[in-house]
Design an enzyme around this catalytic site. Structure first.
Site, PDB file in Angstrom:
ATOM      1  CG  ASP A  90      -2.069   0.981   1.142  1.00 44.86           C
ATOM      2  OD1 ASP A  90      -2.200   1.648   0.097  1.00 44.86           O
ATOM      3  OD2 ASP A  90      -2.837   1.075   2.114  1.00 44.86           O
ATOM      4  CE  LYS A  91       0.362   7.936  -2.299  1.00 49.70           C
ATOM      5  NZ  LYS A  91      -0.885   8.738  -2.390  1.00 49.70           N
ATOM      6  CG  HIS A  92      -0.515   7.371   4.388  1.00 54.16           C
ATOM      7  ND1 HIS A  92      -1.882   7.444   4.533  1.00 54.16           N
ATOM      8  CD2 HIS A  92      -0.005   8.433   5.078  1.00 54.16           C
ATOM      9  CE1 HIS A  92      -2.189   8.485   5.279  1.00 54.16           C
ATOM     10  NE2 HIS A  92      -1.064   9.103   5.625  1.00 54.16           N
ATOM     11  CB  SER A  93      -0.057  10.939   0.174  1.00 54.85           C
ATOM     12  OG  SER A  93       0.222  12.332   0.136  1.00 54.85           O
ATOM     13  CB  THR A 130      -8.209   9.026  -1.572  1.00 50.50           C
ATOM     14  OG1 THR A 130      -6.875   9.534  -1.712  1.00 50.50           O
ATOM     15  CG2 THR A 130      -8.445   7.969  -2.643  1.00 50.50           C
ATOM     16  NE  ARG A 178      -1.243  13.050  17.826  1.00 47.22           N
ATOM     17  CZ  ARG A 178      -1.106  12.636  16.566  1.00 47.22           C
ATOM     18  NH1 ARG A 178      -1.743  11.552  16.160  1.00 47.22           N
ATOM     19  NH2 ARG A 178      -0.338  13.289  15.740  1.00 47.22           N
ATOM     20  CB  SER A 193      -1.511   8.655  13.725  1.00 45.77           C
ATOM     21  OG  SER A 193      -2.806   8.842  13.193  1.00 45.77           O
ATOM     22  CE  LYS A 197      -5.047   6.791   9.877  1.00 47.77           C
ATOM     23  NZ  LYS A 197      -4.456   7.578  10.966  1.00 47.77           N
ATOM     24  CE  LYS A 198      -2.213   4.012   4.056  1.00 48.61           C
ATOM     25  NZ  LYS A 198      -3.062   3.751   2.887  1.00 48.61           N
TER      26      LYS A 198
END
Length: 448
Positions: A90-93, A130, A178, A193, A197-198
């Site tokens: 997967d990818k996260h930005s 997204t 937070r 964080s 999730k990922k």
């Protein structure tokens, strides 16, 4: 404090307040208290502030990440018939303006043999989400069951979904506290964080896009590198190979900012990549190459880059995107008739340049907030957004313009809103006499 002793939350807070190292067991029990309410909001806030000022070791960060990951469901892909060595990635930005990369990236990687169960989010502040973009497609379901997610990944190769209450629920409560205690910017807490999730998706590998600039949460490349290095260290300690690309967000990414309008650019990108914005194409292929290489779907980044280019140019990635949309409830003819489904706001006006010269800078965050002001984002978490508003044909730094040339096109629900967006955009874009130097979109790569 030993594993068998009674857990006292304030002792963990005291340890971190004084610059000590909190044990894995106490971090696990503290997170359990976040999840079940056994730890109060005040204690969570105090712990977050102690971490904000004193940081965490990679081992503490890994313990926090794993505990938050395990606070809810963790997908075990073997239960759904996937091989234990399957290239699940997967990818996260970290987010920006016009960042629709996930939408084309997932089908490109799937077309090359990767398996992409992508957990994405909604817009946050000035950044687009997204899920918000995908929900511009009639019928698209961003919250399928885990069983359905597995079916789509197995049959299509990729699925883009939102975080449910069953995935990393501790993070949801922790982040909310937070957010109102000025501790969001803590690098260890940002890392935990994101990764919790990922990793709840049962990933074998991850690629991160950490952005910097005036359209990113990290305003400088040095801050982005600090976060990137911490993510790599913590992910390694959590046994998830992770690469991080540090990328420039000092201008809108691509030529659109909005929801339906970004979906249109996505479909155009997949159907006709030769006409795609060059920066958008470059960052998408860079991320795809690293996802394929780190997941084991390809043997090297260079081989992966060639395969990604072929998947895009051959139309295979476009086909997979269409199948994913259909599998998650969208129209089966979406790719062929997308203009019938992605409706834009009724008022369209050209934003014109007021002087001759070169586009030399833009206030990217402010441009993102102007889309929010049009109704394309949220000022309240419960707010419904207008998917049809936004900006198209957005200029890029280095573009040469003369008086009256198009800087962008605004789509708005009313004349007044369009005129306000025009005035704002003209203020946020700087036109200079000389052409600026434009650096690469991918500025650094931190490999794990």
């Amino acid at each position: 404090m030993s594993e068998t002793s009674i857990f006292i939350p304030q002792e963990a807070i005291r340890t971190k307040r004084d610059g000590g190292v909190v044990s894995d067991a106490d971090i696990t029990r503290f997170v359990a208290g976040i999840t079940d309410g056994g730890v109060t909001e005040g204690q969570i806030a105090a712990f977050a502030m102690a971490v904000f000022f004193n940081g965490m070791t990679p081992e503490e960060g890994a313990a926090l990440t794993i505990a938050m990951r395990d606070s809810g469901d963790v997908i075990d892909w073997a239960k759904y018939g996937f091989d234990k060595d399957a290239p699940i990635t997967d990818k996260h930005s970290t987010g920006g303006v016009g960042d629709k990369v996930s939408l084309m990236l997932a089908p490109i990687v799937a077309a090359c043999g990767g398996l992409v169960p992508m957990i994405s989010g909604r817009g946050l502040g000035h950044t687009g989400g997204t899920l918000d973009k995908l929900e511009a497609i009639p019928g698209f379901d961003p919250y399928p069951s885990i069983d359905r997610l597995a079916d789509v990944v197995k049959s299509v190769g990729c699925s883009i979904i939102g975080q449910t209450g069953r995935l990393a629920p501790a993070d949801k409560r922790f982040y909310g506290i937070r957010d109102v205690t000025a501790t969001v910017e803590s690098v260890p807490l940002i890392t935990a964080s994101i990764l919790s999730k990922k990793l709840s998706a049962g990933l074998g590998s991850l690629v991160m896009d950490v952005k910097f600039g005036n359209g990113a949460f990290m305003d400088s490349a040095d801050k982005a590198r600090t976060l990137a290095k911490n993510i790599v260290r913590v992910a390694k300690a959590a046994n998830t190979p992770t690469n991080v690309l540090v990328t420039d967000m000092n201008q809108v990414l691509g030529r659109t900012a909005g929801n339906a309008i970004e979906m249109i650019e996505t479909v155009d990108f997949l159907r006709n990549p030769t006409g795609a914005d060059k920066r958008l194409l470059e960052i998408t292929l860079d991320l795809a190459a690293h996802m394929l290489a780190i997941s084991g779907a390809c043997t090297s980044v260079s081989e992966a880059r060639m395969k990604a280019e072929e998947a895009l140019s051959s139309g295979k990635a476009a086909e997979i995107f269409g199948r994913m949309v259909s599998a998650q409830g969208g129209p089966p003819d979406f790719m062929e008739k997308y203009s019938n489904y992605l409706l834009l706001a009724p008022v369209a006006k050209v934003i014109q340049a007021k002087k001759n010269g070169y586009v030399s800078a833009m206030e990217t965050r402010d441009i993102g907030m102007s889309v929010v002001a049009l109704g394309g984002g949220r000022t309240d978490p419960a707010q419904k957004i207008n998917h049809s508003v936004g900006l198209a044909d957005v200029c890029q730094i280095g573009d040469k313009v003369t008086v009256g040339d198009r800087l962008a096109t605004v789509y708005a629900a009313s004349e007044n809103e369009a005129d306000a967006a025009i005035a704002a955009f003209q203020k946020y874009v700087t036109i200079a006499d000389t052409c600026p130097e434009v650096g690469p979109v991918t500025c650094d790569i931190i490999e794990g």
